[in-house]
Design an enzyme around this catalytic site. Structure first.
Site, mmCIF file in Angstrom:
data_model
loop_
_atom_site.group_PDB
_atom_site.id
_atom_site.type_symbol
_atom_site.label_atom_id
_atom_site.label_comp_id
_atom_site.label_asym_id
_atom_site.label_seq_id
_atom_site.Cartn_x
_atom_site.Cartn_y
_atom_site.Cartn_z
ATOM 1 N N SER A 124 0.837 -1.202 0.000
ATOM 2 C CA SER A 124 0.000 0.000 0.000
ATOM 3 C C SER A 124 0.867 1.246 0.000
ATOM 4 O O SER A 124 1.977 1.247 0.560
ATOM 5 C CB SER A 124 -0.860 -0.026 1.263
ATOM 6 O OG SER A 124 -1.432 1.230 1.500
ATOM 7 N N TYR A 148 -1.657 -0.917 10.859
ATOM 8 C CA TYR A 148 -1.935 -1.460 9.522
ATOM 9 C C TYR A 148 -0.752 -1.184 8.598
ATOM 10 O O TYR A 148 -0.233 -2.093 7.935
ATOM 11 C CB TYR A 148 -3.223 -0.844 8.957
ATOM 12 C CG TYR A 148 -3.404 -1.120 7.477
ATOM 13 C CD1 TYR A 148 -3.724 -2.395 7.022
ATOM 14 C CD2 TYR A 148 -3.233 -0.099 6.530
ATOM 15 C CE1 TYR A 148 -3.857 -2.646 5.657
ATOM 16 C CE2 TYR A 148 -3.370 -0.346 5.178
ATOM 17 C CZ TYR A 148 -3.687 -1.623 4.745
ATOM 18 O OH TYR A 148 -3.803 -1.876 3.395
ATOM 19 N N LYS A 152 2.202 -3.791 6.733
ATOM 20 C CA LYS A 152 2.603 -3.861 5.318
ATOM 21 C C LYS A 152 4.118 -3.696 5.192
ATOM 22 O O LYS A 152 4.771 -4.408 4.429
ATOM 23 C CB LYS A 152 1.885 -2.777 4.497
ATOM 24 C CG LYS A 152 0.387 -2.987 4.379
ATOM 25 C CD LYS A 152 0.056 -4.201 3.527
ATOM 26 C CE LYS A 152 -1.424 -4.499 3.480
ATOM 27 N NZ LYS A 152 -1.770 -5.777 2.869
HETATM 28 P P1 NAD Z 1 -11.100 -6.873 1.219
HETATM 29 O O1 NAD Z 1 -11.314 -6.843 2.687
HETATM 30 O O2 NAD Z 1 -12.246 -6.595 0.330
HETATM 31 O O3 NAD Z 1 -10.449 -8.256 0.773
HETATM 32 C C1 NAD Z 1 -9.597 -9.004 1.619
HETATM 33 C C2 NAD Z 1 -10.121 -10.430 1.633
HETATM 34 O O4 NAD Z 1 -9.256 -11.222 2.477
HETATM 35 C C3 NAD Z 1 -11.524 -10.548 2.211
HETATM 36 O O5 NAD Z 1 -12.325 -11.311 1.325
HETATM 37 C C4 NAD Z 1 -11.335 -11.276 3.542
HETATM 38 O O6 NAD Z 1 -12.443 -12.113 3.840
HETATM 39 C C5 NAD Z 1 -10.059 -12.058 3.303
HETATM 40 N N1 NAD Z 1 -9.241 -12.364 4.487
HETATM 41 C C6 NAD Z 1 -8.819 -11.501 5.446
HETATM 42 N N2 NAD Z 1 -8.044 -12.142 6.329
HETATM 43 C C7 NAD Z 1 -7.945 -13.432 5.915
HETATM 44 C C8 NAD Z 1 -7.260 -14.575 6.390
HETATM 45 N N3 NAD Z 1 -6.496 -14.533 7.486
HETATM 46 N N4 NAD Z 1 -7.370 -15.737 5.694
HETATM 47 C C9 NAD Z 1 -8.134 -15.795 4.564
HETATM 48 N N5 NAD Z 1 -8.821 -14.749 4.076
HETATM 49 C C10 NAD Z 1 -8.717 -13.577 4.741
HETATM 50 O O7 NAD Z 1 -9.894 -5.827 0.915
HETATM 51 P P2 NAD Z 1 -9.338 -5.296 -0.470
HETATM 52 O O8 NAD Z 1 -9.663 -3.851 -0.547
HETATM 53 O O9 NAD Z 1 -9.714 -6.202 -1.561
HETATM 54 O O10 NAD Z 1 -7.773 -5.391 -0.174
HETATM 55 C C11 NAD Z 1 -6.990 -6.486 -0.587
HETATM 56 C C12 NAD Z 1 -5.554 -6.272 -0.119
HETATM 57 O O11 NAD Z 1 -5.075 -5.038 -0.655
HETATM 58 C C13 NAD Z 1 -5.405 -6.177 1.383
HETATM 59 O O12 NAD Z 1 -4.208 -6.836 1.758
HETATM 60 C C14 NAD Z 1 -5.272 -4.683 1.622
HETATM 61 O O13 NAD Z 1 -4.529 -4.400 2.783
HETATM 62 C C15 NAD Z 1 -4.537 -4.234 0.373
HETATM 63 N N6 NAD Z 1 -4.765 -2.816 0.048
HETATM 64 C C16 NAD Z 1 -6.044 -2.348 -0.091
HETATM 65 C C17 NAD Z 1 -6.262 -0.997 -0.372
HETATM 66 C C18 NAD Z 1 -7.653 -0.451 -0.495
HETATM 67 O O14 NAD Z 1 -7.833 0.767 -0.364
HETATM 68 N N7 NAD Z 1 -8.670 -1.251 -0.778
HETATM 69 C C19 NAD Z 1 -5.164 -0.112 -0.507
HETATM 70 C C20 NAD Z 1 -3.875 -0.633 -0.385
HETATM 71 C C21 NAD Z 1 -3.692 -1.991 -0.100
HETATM 72 N N1 UFG Z 2 -12.435 11.710 3.193
HETATM 73 C C1 UFG Z 2 -13.447 12.583 3.534
HETATM 74 N N2 UFG Z 2 -14.594 12.069 4.041
HETATM 75 C C2 UFG Z 2 -14.800 10.726 4.215
HETATM 76 C C3 UFG Z 2 -13.755 9.831 3.862
HETATM 77 C C4 UFG Z 2 -12.581 10.359 3.359
HETATM 78 O O1 UFG Z 2 -13.301 13.805 3.409
HETATM 79 O O2 UFG Z 2 -15.866 10.323 4.698
HETATM 80 C C5 UFG Z 2 -11.199 12.233 2.595
HETATM 81 C C6 UFG Z 2 -9.951 11.953 3.402
HETATM 82 O O3 UFG Z 2 -9.745 12.937 4.392
HETATM 83 C C7 UFG Z 2 -8.885 11.930 2.302
HETATM 84 C C8 UFG Z 2 -9.624 11.397 1.082
HETATM 85 O O4 UFG Z 2 -11.004 11.613 1.348
HETATM 86 O O5 UFG Z 2 -8.457 13.247 2.032
HETATM 87 C C9 UFG Z 2 -9.399 9.908 0.836
HETATM 88 O O6 UFG Z 2 -9.670 9.187 2.027
HETATM 89 P P1 UFG Z 2 -9.824 7.590 2.034
HETATM 90 O O7 UFG Z 2 -10.182 7.192 3.433
HETATM 91 O O8 UFG Z 2 -10.727 7.171 0.944
HETATM 92 O O9 UFG Z 2 -8.359 7.080 1.639
HETATM 93 P P2 UFG Z 2 -6.955 7.292 2.371
HETATM 94 O O10 UFG Z 2 -6.033 7.904 1.368
HETATM 95 O O11 UFG Z 2 -7.102 7.971 3.660
HETATM 96 O O12 UFG Z 2 -6.514 5.798 2.697
HETATM 97 C C10 UFG Z 2 -6.534 4.754 1.724
HETATM 98 C C11 UFG Z 2 -6.750 3.428 2.423
HETATM 99 C C12 UFG Z 2 -5.571 3.117 3.294
HETATM 100 C C13 UFG Z 2 -4.331 3.132 2.488
HETATM 101 C C14 UFG Z 2 -4.185 4.454 1.765
HETATM 102 C C15 UFG Z 2 -3.014 4.429 0.825
HETATM 103 O O13 UFG Z 2 -7.908 3.482 3.216
HETATM 104 O O14 UFG Z 2 -5.714 1.823 3.830
HETATM 105 O O15 UFG Z 2 -5.358 4.718 1.000
HETATM 106 O O16 UFG Z 2 -3.115 3.345 -0.037
HETATM 107 F F1 UFG Z 2 -3.269 2.957 3.301
#
Ligand code: NAD
Ligand code: UFG
Length: 336
Positions: A124, A148, A152
């Site tokens: 991330s 979190y 990572k």
């Molecule tokens: P998500 O929660 O939709 O998907 C994660 C999946 O993993 C879920 O289906 C959950 O049931 C499963 N899971 C969690 N723990 C588990 C375990 N111990 N064993 C088996 N299954 C398990 O999340 P996502 O948004 O699809 O994210 C996927 C990956 O990408 C995550 O590792 C997350 O940290 C990373 N990531 C997500 C974002 C984002 O904004 N969505 C940003 C950066 C990184």
């Molecule tokens: N924001 C609002 N109102 C809301 C939610 C968000 O104003 O209800 C704003 C935040 O302050 C920020 C922007 O919208 O300026 C984006 O916020 P998000 O929560 O959508 O995303 P972030 O960048 O804070 O975080 C996301 C993931 C993290 C990850 C990060 C970088 O949630 O897990 O991107 O990948 F680490």
């Protein structure tokens, strides 16, 4: 190619499974369903005509992993499974280190045991901590501002040590910026449980009438309109990045790191306006205090992924909002 996809019923995993199937590869999903629904499989089948193999289980279960890796003759793994709620990670750090760090170690041990040494890991942009110099290149300093993010960073460090110790591994860590959007069919998308933490699903729920008003966290940042700026990337572009990473990584030894972003930042108000246009709704918002831990702006330098993986994000903010709206309006309460 048979690919084990941990967390494959989740948001990014499900979109990646669709892309894998469309490329003619075979995803085998392992997911505990802790944050996803089994009905995702019906939707993947509806889009692709193929139902991926699914095993309900936890990545911390070493015996199960070895069984799946062997019985399915897996050649590579994409590791999405993990917990991702930043606030929850602050109040429950052990849960996050156990799931995200221990889970990744158990997975890599099982892979080693079964001689499967190609891995793509979901990292991330959070690993850049509170960096202020934009755009972010892969060699920018890393740090964590919450458990979190620390989880990572720890997994990236473990990967680096593992690749140093044994050059037959090929591991790619993909640092995602802000994944949003949905498959253009409207059949799969992001389905957060409870109140969404992130901007895009919150906006979608305001548009569909599930929430009254978007709280904009601060309008006094050093950004063009004062609201936070992020690099939003369409989840289908992101999913394709995994296929590019696998094509590039398979057989190429070592530890590789790539940003996956568009290279452009958009503000909260720009996203609000784009979503209003896509949904033809007037979206209510109010400016409130900054959210603790938020940075003013974050966007990627995506050139390394373009030159090495031959991958770049193609979809626009309007595509992201239109596709999210199609998913949200067709599935107002998420997956059944
Ligand atoms: P998500 O929660 O939709 O998907 C994660 C999946 O993993 C879920 O289906 C959950 O049931 C499963 N899971 C969690 N723990 C588990 C375990 N111990 N064993 C088996 N299954 C398990 O999340 P996502 O948004 O699809 O994210 C996927 C990956 O990408 C995550 O590792 C997350 O940290 C990373 N990531 C997500 C974002 C984002 O904004 N969505 C940003 C950066 C990184
Ligand atoms: N924001 C609002 N109102 C809301 C939610 C968000 O104003 O209800 C704003 C935040 O302050 C920020 C922007 O919208 O300026 C984006 O916020 P998000 O929560 O959508 O995303 P972030 O960048 O804070 O975080 C996301 C993931 C993290 C990850 C990060 C970088 O949630 O897990 O991107 O990948 F680490």
């Amino acid at each position: 190619m048979k690919i084990l996809v941990t967390g494959g019923t989740g948001y990014i995993g499900s979109h990646t499974c669709v892309q894998l199937i469309e490329k003619g590869w075979q995803p085998v999903i392992i997911d505990s369903l802790v944050n996803s629904k089994i009905s995702v499989l019906d939707r993947i089948q509806k889009i692709t005509g193929t139902r991926p193999a699914f095993i309900e289980g936890d990545v911390r279960d070493a015996d199960l992993l070895q069984k799946v890796l062997t019985e399915h003759a897996i050649e590579a793994v994409i590791h999405f499974a993990g917990l991702k709620a930043v606030g929850e990670s602050v109040s429950m750090p052990l849960k996050y280190y156990d799931n995200n760090v221990h889970g990744s170690v158990v997975l890599m041990q099982a892979m080693k045991q079964c001689h499967v040494k190609t891995l793509v890991f979901s990292s991330s942009a959070t690993v850049y901590g509170d960096a202020t110099v934009m755009p972010l290149k892969e060699d920018a300093p890393t740090s964590a501002t919450n458990p979190y993010g620390q989880s990572k960073l720890m997994v990236e460090k473990i990967i680096a040590d593992l690749c140093d110790s044994d050059p037959s591994w090929s591991i790619t860590a993909l640092r995602y910026f802000n994944p949003v959007g949905a498959h253009e069919s409207g059949l799969i998308g992001e389905d957060p449980q409870g109140v969404p933490n992130n901007l895009m699903p919150f906006l979608a729920q305001v548009a569909v009438g599930r929430r009254e008003v978007l709280q904009v966290y601060g309008n006094d940042y050093q950004t063009p309109d004062g609201t936070g700026v992020r690099d939003y990337i369409h989840v289908v572009d992101l999913a394709q990045g995994h296929l590019s990473a696998l094509t590039h990584g398979h057989g190429k030894a070592g530890h590789h790191i790539f940003n996956l972003g568009t290279g452009k930042g958009n503000s909260v108000l720009e996203m609000l306006n784009a979503f209003g246009k896509a949904s033809s709704k007037e979206l209510k918002y109010k400016i409130v205090a900054r959210r603790p831990g938020d940075v003013a702006a974050s966007w990627a330098d995506p050139h390394k992924a373009k030159s090495v993986l031959n991958w770049q994000a193609r979809k626009s903010i309007d595509d992201m909002c239109q596709d999210t709206w199609r998913w949200q309006s067709q599935n107002p309460n998420g997956y059944p």
